[in-house]
Design an enzyme around this catalytic site. Structure first.
Site, PDB file in Angstrom:
ATOM      1  N   SER A  73      -1.426  18.193 -19.632  1.00  0.00           N
ATOM      2  CA  SER A  73      -2.595  18.534 -18.811  1.00  0.00           C
ATOM      3  C   SER A  73      -3.798  17.683 -19.184  1.00  0.00           C
ATOM      4  O   SER A  73      -4.542  17.219 -18.314  1.00  0.00           O
ATOM      5  CB  SER A  73      -2.939  20.023 -18.967  1.00  0.00           C
ATOM      6  OG  SER A  73      -1.949  20.826 -18.366  1.00  0.00           O
ATOM      7  N   ASN A 153       8.103  19.849 -11.083  1.00  0.00           N
ATOM      8  CA  ASN A 153       8.437  20.829 -12.110  1.00  0.00           C
ATOM      9  C   ASN A 153       9.114  22.078 -11.561  1.00  0.00           C
ATOM     10  O   ASN A 153       9.757  22.819 -12.302  1.00  0.00           O
ATOM     11  CB  ASN A 153       7.172  21.242 -12.876  1.00  0.00           C
ATOM     12  CG  ASN A 153       6.054  21.686 -11.952  1.00  0.00           C
ATOM     13  OD1 ASN A 153       5.626  20.924 -11.093  1.00  0.00           O
ATOM     14  ND2 ASN A 153       5.569  22.901 -12.117  1.00  0.00           N
ATOM     15  N   GLN A 181       7.938  16.190 -16.518  1.00  0.00           N
ATOM     16  CA  GLN A 181       9.309  16.682 -16.370  1.00  0.00           C
ATOM     17  C   GLN A 181      10.354  15.568 -16.433  1.00  0.00           C
ATOM     18  O   GLN A 181      11.526  15.837 -16.720  1.00  0.00           O
ATOM     19  CB  GLN A 181       9.458  17.429 -15.041  1.00  0.00           C
ATOM     20  CG  GLN A 181       8.662  18.710 -14.941  1.00  0.00           C
ATOM     21  CD  GLN A 181       9.157  19.788 -15.891  1.00  0.00           C
ATOM     22  OE1 GLN A 181      10.326  19.826 -16.273  1.00  0.00           O
ATOM     23  NE2 GLN A 181       8.256  20.686 -16.282  1.00  0.00           N
ATOM     24  N   SER A 201       4.536  15.104 -22.048  1.00  0.00           N
ATOM     25  CA  SER A 201       4.277  16.218 -22.966  1.00  0.00           C
ATOM     26  C   SER A 201       5.491  16.449 -23.846  1.00  0.00           C
ATOM     27  O   SER A 201       6.621  16.506 -23.363  1.00  0.00           O
ATOM     28  CB  SER A 201       3.951  17.482 -22.167  1.00  0.00           C
ATOM     29  OG  SER A 201       3.564  18.530 -23.016  1.00  0.00           O
ATOM     30  N   HIS A 203       6.791  18.987 -25.645  1.00  0.00           N
ATOM     31  CA  HIS A 203       7.642  20.176 -25.712  1.00  0.00           C
ATOM     32  C   HIS A 203       8.632  20.283 -24.559  1.00  0.00           C
ATOM     33  O   HIS A 203       9.434  21.217 -24.517  1.00  0.00           O
ATOM     34  CB  HIS A 203       6.784  21.446 -25.782  1.00  0.00           C
ATOM     35  CG  HIS A 203       6.042  21.783 -24.530  1.00  0.00           C
ATOM     36  ND1 HIS A 203       6.392  22.844 -23.740  1.00  0.00           N
ATOM     37  CD2 HIS A 203       4.968  21.211 -23.950  1.00  0.00           C
ATOM     38  CE1 HIS A 203       5.553  22.925 -22.710  1.00  0.00           C
ATOM     39  NE2 HIS A 203       4.687  21.940 -22.822  1.00  0.00           N
ATOM     40  N   CYS A 327       2.870  27.772 -15.734  1.00  0.00           N
ATOM     41  CA  CYS A 327       1.411  27.756 -15.744  1.00  0.00           C
ATOM     42  C   CYS A 327       0.814  28.682 -14.691  1.00  0.00           C
ATOM     43  O   CYS A 327      -0.377  28.971 -14.719  1.00  0.00           O
ATOM     44  CB  CYS A 327       0.914  26.327 -15.519  1.00  0.00           C
ATOM     45  SG  CYS A 327       1.495  25.174 -16.779  1.00  0.00           S
TER      46      CYS A 327
END
Length: 397
Positions: A73, A153, A181, A201, A203, A327
């Site tokens: 983000s 996503n 993704q 990202s 994770h 989210c």
């Protein structure tokens, strides 16, 4: 307690053991600040530089083009806001799509309302694909940036990134892609795809939470998003999250090394599950293109039921899934992605996203689909809409 079957890997993934092992020394042994000049802290700096090189190698780019952030983000916000500020003298027009992650959509809303940007939100087709002709028509002399996510996503659709990059390069417009993704799931070489900026990202690929990066092509003139120190070559202030960065580098190298075998198995299991659902559960619609989708993504809408009830009943069986983006899981509104591909509200409300991993087995999916068949029928039997529909169907026979 029922066996846990985790099918929400688009929301987050389990940190891989080898990633944890790579991170551990940087918590209590090599804990120095990489900005300090003494030898002990240089060990931390070496770990940071090695991770940057690992990620750069996956993208086929120089390590110096990788800038670490606190997550996807932040990287999305940085790409959009800093580009607008840097290039607003050239123009104020940004093009994106209606199915982006809210990190992009809400940033565009901010730029539109607070900074005077003009935003074009492209439509997509019934499978979620950007229409290249519409993109070309949307470009004006004021266009400074196109931001289109690599893969969605929710429905897993993979966009024609190379073609979009070619259009932007031909027009002299910067191209950013949210690859949160896609990174580690599909091959990405930024030069071949004409990508100027890319967000990711940790994770999502069996790395730690709270770490991401923004790839910025050399020559793209955007400035700092976080001000303070001179970290990240004066582009992102703040003491570096060295354990997170080292873990991200290890996760990226692992994802790249295992990609072909891992995603091949995921595609086989994904298609097996999709075929079972389509053949065994009536009034079920696959959302997104059946082929141009992420290897691990399964997204269906089930008519006459509410997705929330479906998720709760699956949870009671030890099955973790979602109805869309984590989210926005607290929202009662139907998915903006499903509405954008043309689903009516009542069907969009009955959506289910399952995202598998390398640990998901055929036996797991057989159990899930068997339970899914029972739960969907159970919920439909309580639905007045389904009762009315079946009455009309029987009358027409």
């Amino acid at each position: 307690m029922a066996k846990l079957i985790y099918l929400d890997n688009a929301a987050t993934t389990k940190t891989a053991p080898e990633v944890v092992d790579a991170m551990l020394p940087y918590f209590s042994e090599l804990y120095g600040n990489p900005s300090s000049i003494y030898d002990f802290s240089q060990k931390s700096k070496e770990g940071l530089m090695a991770a940057r090189a690992q990620i750069g190698a996956v993208l086929g780019t120089d390590a110096q083009n990788i800038y670490f952030t606190a997550g996807g983000s932040e990287a999305d916000n940085w790409a959009l806001k800093a580009t607008f500020e840097a290039y607003k003298n050239k123009g104020n027009h940004i093009i994106t799509t209606k199915i982006e992650h809210h990190a992009i959509l809400h940033t565009c809303e901010y730029l539109e309302k607070e900074r005077g940007a003009k935003i074009t939100y492209l439509n997509v087709d019934e499978n979620g694909l950007v229409k290249l002709d519409e993109l070309k028509r949307a470009i004006t002399p004021e266009t400074i940036l196109v931001s289109v996510m690599f893969a969605n996503n929710e429905i897993g659709i993979i966009q024609p990134i190379k073609e979009i990059g070619e259009i932007c390069k031909e027009k002299g417009i910067l191209f950013h892609t949210d690859a949160v993704q896609a990174f580690g799931q599909v091959p990405i070489k930024v030069d071949e795809l004409n990508i100027d900026m890319l967000s990711s990202s940790g994770h999502k690929i069996n790395g730690p939470k709270g770490i991401g990066f923004l790839y910025i092509r050399k020559g793209v003139k955007i400035k700092s998003f976080v001000h303070g120190g001179a970290q990240e070559r004066k582009r992102r202030a703040g003491t570096e999250n060295v354990p997170g960065i080292v873990g991200y580098g290890a996760a990226a190298a692992r994802a790249d090394r295992t990609m072909a075998e891992r995603t091949g198995a995921e595609i086989e299991l994904r298609d097996y599950a999709i075929n079972r659902i389509m053949n065994e559960i009536p009034y079920a619609k696959l959302n997104g293109d059946p082929v141009k989708r992420l290897p691990n993504n399964i997204n269906f809408s089930f008519q006459f039921i509410e997705g929330e009830s479906l998720l709760l009943m699956l949870d009671s069986d030890g099955i973790c899934a979602s109805s869309g983006s984590a989210c926005t899981s607290g929202s009662l509104d139907p998915s903006h992605v499903l509405l954008a591909i043309g689903l009516p509200h009542e069907i969009a409300h009955g959506s289910l996203r399952m995202t598998i991993s390398e640990e998901t087995t055929k036996e797991d999916m057989d159990f899930v689909i068997d339970r899914l068949k029972f739960i969907v029928q159970y919920l439909r039997n309580m639905s007045p809409l389904y009762e009315d529909f079946m009455r009309k169907q029987n009358k027409n026979k």
